[in-house]
Design a protein around this motif. Structure first.
Motif, mmCIF file in Angstrom:
data_model
loop_
_atom_site.group_PDB
_atom_site.id
_atom_site.type_symbol
_atom_site.label_atom_id
_atom_site.label_comp_id
_atom_site.label_asym_id
_atom_site.label_seq_id
_atom_site.Cartn_x
_atom_site.Cartn_y
_atom_site.Cartn_z
ATOM 1 N N UNK A 1 -0.167 -7.022 24.667
ATOM 2 C CA UNK A 1 -0.316 -8.370 24.148
ATOM 3 C C UNK A 1 0.512 -8.529 22.877
ATOM 4 N N UNK A 2 1.123 -9.709 22.711
ATOM 5 C CA UNK A 2 1.933 -9.986 21.524
ATOM 6 C C UNK A 2 1.597 -11.366 20.991
ATOM 7 N N UNK A 3 0.331 -11.616 20.766
ATOM 8 C CA UNK A 3 -0.085 -12.945 20.317
ATOM 9 C C UNK A 3 0.501 -13.314 18.967
ATOM 10 N N UNK A 4 0.871 -12.291 18.170
ATOM 11 C CA UNK A 4 1.330 -12.564 16.816
ATOM 12 C C UNK A 4 2.774 -12.112 16.586
ATOM 13 N N UNK A 5 3.529 -12.027 17.666
ATOM 14 C CA UNK A 5 4.936 -11.637 17.561
ATOM 15 C C UNK A 5 5.670 -12.577 16.623
ATOM 16 N N UNK A 6 6.389 -12.004 15.649
ATOM 17 C CA UNK A 6 7.155 -12.800 14.705
ATOM 18 C C UNK A 6 6.361 -13.317 13.527
ATOM 19 N N UNK A 7 5.058 -13.074 13.508
ATOM 20 C CA UNK A 7 4.229 -13.542 12.408
ATOM 21 C C UNK A 7 4.019 -12.443 11.373
ATOM 22 N N UNK A 8 3.729 -12.874 10.145
ATOM 23 C CA UNK A 8 3.484 -11.960 9.034
ATOM 24 C C UNK A 8 2.062 -12.183 8.543
ATOM 25 N N UNK A 9 1.323 -11.079 8.399
ATOM 26 C CA UNK A 9 -0.079 -11.149 7.985
ATOM 27 C C UNK A 9 -0.293 -10.315 6.726
ATOM 28 N N UNK A 10 -0.935 -10.919 5.741
ATOM 29 C CA UNK A 10 -1.373 -10.212 4.540
ATOM 30 C C UNK A 10 -2.870 -9.986 4.652
ATOM 31 N N UNK A 11 -3.286 -8.750 4.465
ATOM 32 C CA UNK A 11 -4.717 -8.412 4.531
ATOM 33 C C UNK A 11 -5.128 -7.762 3.226
ATOM 34 N N UNK A 12 -6.017 -8.407 2.484
ATOM 35 C CA UNK A 12 -6.527 -7.784 1.262
ATOM 36 C C UNK A 12 -7.641 -6.810 1.636
ATOM 37 N N UNK A 13 -7.688 -5.698 0.923
ATOM 38 C CA UNK A 13 -8.624 -4.650 1.313
ATOM 39 C C UNK A 13 -8.276 -4.092 2.672
ATOM 40 N N UNK A 14 -6.971 -3.974 2.954
ATOM 41 C CA UNK A 14 -6.519 -3.613 4.294
ATOM 42 C C UNK A 14 -6.375 -2.131 4.554
ATOM 43 N N UNK A 15 -6.901 -1.302 3.657
ATOM 44 C CA UNK A 15 -6.753 0.144 3.838
ATOM 45 C C UNK A 15 -7.812 0.723 4.758
ATOM 46 N N UNK A 16 -9.047 0.320 4.559
ATOM 47 C CA UNK A 16 -10.180 0.930 5.255
ATOM 48 C C UNK A 16 -11.114 -0.149 5.794
ATOM 49 N N UNK A 17 -12.093 0.278 6.564
ATOM 50 C CA UNK A 17 -13.168 -0.613 7.003
ATOM 51 C C UNK A 17 -12.659 -1.802 7.793
ATOM 52 N N UNK A 18 -13.249 -2.973 7.520
ATOM 53 C CA UNK A 18 -12.884 -4.193 8.236
ATOM 54 C C UNK A 18 -11.408 -4.508 8.042
ATOM 55 N N UNK A 19 -10.940 -4.411 6.806
ATOM 56 C CA UNK A 19 -9.545 -4.713 6.535
ATOM 57 C C UNK A 19 -8.603 -3.753 7.229
ATOM 58 N N UNK A 20 -8.962 -2.479 7.236
ATOM 59 C CA UNK A 20 -8.123 -1.490 7.906
ATOM 60 C C UNK A 20 -8.027 -1.739 9.392
ATOM 61 N N UNK A 21 -9.157 -2.036 10.011
ATOM 62 C CA UNK A 21 -9.168 -2.322 11.446
ATOM 63 C C UNK A 21 -8.408 -3.601 11.765
ATOM 64 N N UNK A 22 -8.528 -4.594 10.882
ATOM 65 C CA UNK A 22 -7.818 -5.857 11.098
ATOM 66 C C UNK A 22 -6.311 -5.658 11.010
ATOM 67 N N UNK A 23 -5.872 -4.857 10.044
ATOM 68 C CA UNK A 23 -4.442 -4.579 9.923
ATOM 69 C C UNK A 23 -3.921 -3.928 11.200
ATOM 70 N N UNK A 24 -4.663 -2.973 11.720
ATOM 71 C CA UNK A 24 -4.228 -2.295 12.955
ATOM 72 C C UNK A 24 -4.254 -3.244 14.143
ATOM 73 N N UNK A 25 -5.271 -4.089 14.236
ATOM 74 C CA UNK A 25 -5.388 -5.014 15.352
ATOM 75 C C UNK A 25 -4.230 -6.010 15.368
ATOM 76 N N UNK A 26 -3.956 -6.631 14.228
ATOM 77 C CA UNK A 26 -2.889 -7.626 14.184
ATOM 78 C C UNK A 26 -1.529 -6.980 14.426
ATOM 79 N N UNK A 27 -1.338 -5.784 13.869
ATOM 80 C CA UNK A 27 -0.071 -5.077 14.086
ATOM 81 C C UNK A 27 0.106 -4.707 15.551
ATOM 82 N N UNK A 28 -0.997 -4.329 16.201
ATOM 83 C CA UNK A 28 -0.910 -3.934 17.610
ATOM 84 C C UNK A 28 -0.528 -5.107 18.501
ATOM 85 N N UNK A 29 -0.715 -6.339 17.983
ATOM 86 C CA UNK A 29 -0.363 -7.529 18.759
ATOM 87 C C UNK A 29 0.871 -8.221 18.201
#
Length: 279
Positions: A1-29
Motif C-alpha cells: 500500500x502507498x496511501x501516502x506516497x509523496x507526502x511528508x509527515x512530522x511526528x512529535x514524540x516519534x521515537x517510541x510508543x505511539x509516535x514510534x509506531x505511527x512513524x513506521x506505519x506512515x513510512x511503510x505506506x
C-alpha cells in the motif's frame, strides 16, 4: 500500500510508543517521515528501523515545551523534504519526575502547571501555527492531535493532564472549523491504556496487575501502539476525506461502560483473583 506516497509527515514524540509506531506505519505506506523527539538514541534507532524496511526517515532533537524548537522542527522538515502534508502531535516531554504535574488545584505548583500546559496543549497550537502555511501551499493537509480517554473521564489528582487533554478536543474542533476551507483536516485520537516499550517493562514485572487492567476493557485486553498508529493512518488517508473535527476513541470500549456495573464487576474480579497485585 502507498496511501501516502509523496507526502511528508512530522511526528512529535516519534521515537517510541505511539509516535514510534505511527512513524513506521506512515513510512511503510510511502510517507517521508520526520521524527521529532528528545530521546536522540531512540529516535535514531527508529529511523534506522524505518530505513532498513525500505522507508524514508530522519530525526531531530525537539523539545515541544520550547516554542523555538517547534518552529525549527517544521522548517527542518520542509528544508529536508520540500513540503509538509501531515503533522501528528503526540509528544509528551516528561520533565524529571512526571508526578510534579499531578495533583489538585491546591497542590500543583504554578510552574508545573505552566510546564504541563506548555507541553500538552500550547505545543499543539504552535505546531499548526508553523505547519499550516506549508499545508496551505499544498492545498491540503492533515493534523492529528493526541487527546485521551482522560479528555472525557477524569481521574482524581490529575488536574493538569485532564485540563490539557480536554483542551485538545476543543482545539481540534476549532482548528477544523478554521482551516477546513483550506483543505486541511484536523482530528484527534483518544487512546485508552496503550502498552508501549516503557509500560511493557512495568507490566512484565506485574502480570497480575496487567491482567486486572485488561479486564477493565470490554475487549479484555489493553492496547498496543500499532492500534493507535492504524487509526492515525486511517484519519490521514483519503478514506477519511470527509472527516474533520472528530475525536476517534481507540480504547477497547473502555468509555462505553456504565460505571455502576463496571465497579461491581471489578470487585467480583478481585474476589475471584485474590492474588492480583494492583499497580
Amino acid at each position: 500500500m502507498s496511501r501516502f506516497e509523496g507526502q511528508v509527515a512530522v511526528i512529535t514524540g516519534g521515537a517510541l510508543g505511539i509516535g514510534g509506531a505511527t512513524a513506521r506505519k506512515l513510512a511503510s505506506e510511502g510517507a517521508k517521515v520526520f521524527i521529532a523527539d528528545i530521546d536522540d538514541a531512540a529516535a535514531a534507532a527508529n529511523v534506522e528501523r524505518i530505513v532498513q524496511a525500505g522507508g524514508t526517515a530522519a530525526a531531530s532533537h525537539v523539545d515541544v515545551s520550547i516554542s523555538e524548537d517547534i518552529a525549527r522542527m517544521v522548517n527542518e522538515a520542509v528544508d529536508l523534504y520540500g513540503r509538509l502534508d501531515i503533522l501528528v502531535q503526540n509528544a509528551f516531554g516528561v520533565m524529571a519526575g512526571e508526578s510534579q504535574i499531578h495533583g489538585t488545584a491546591l497542590t500543583v505548583e504554578e510552574d508545573n502547571w505552566d510546564y504541563g500546559i506548555d507541553v500538552l496543549l500550547k505545543a499543539l497550537y504552535l505546531g499548526p501555527k508553523h505547519a499550516i502555511p506549508h499545508m496551505r501551499a499544498n492545498g491540503s493537509g492533515n493534523i492529528i492531535n493526541l487527546a485521551s480517554v482522560h479528555s472525557f473521564l477524569q481521574e482524581p489528582g490529575m488536574l493538569v493532564y485532564e485540563a490539557a487533554k480536554a483542551g485538545v478536543v476543543g482545539m481540534t474542533r476549532q482548528m477544523a472549523n478554521d482551516f477546513g476551507p483550506d483543505g486541511i483536516r484536523v482530528n484527534a485520537i483518544a487512546p485508552g491504556h496503550i502498552v508501549g516499550e516503557g509500560l511493557a517493562k512495568m507490566w512484565e514485572e506485574n502480570p497480575s496487575g496487567h491482567k486486572f487492567f485488561a479486564d477493565q476493557y470490554p475487549l479484555r485486553r489493553t492496547g498496543v501502539p500499532d492500534d493507535i498508529a492504524n487509526g492515525i493512518a486511517f484519519l490521514c488517508s483519503d478514506d477519511a476525506s470527509f472527516i474533520t473535527g472528530h475525536t476517534l476513541f481507540i480504547d477497547g470500549g473502555l468509555t462505553v461502560q456504565l460505571q455502576e456495573k463496571f465497579g461491581t464487576r471489578q470487585a467480583e474480579y478481585i474476589r475471584a483473583n485474590p492474588d492480583t497485585r494492583l499497580p
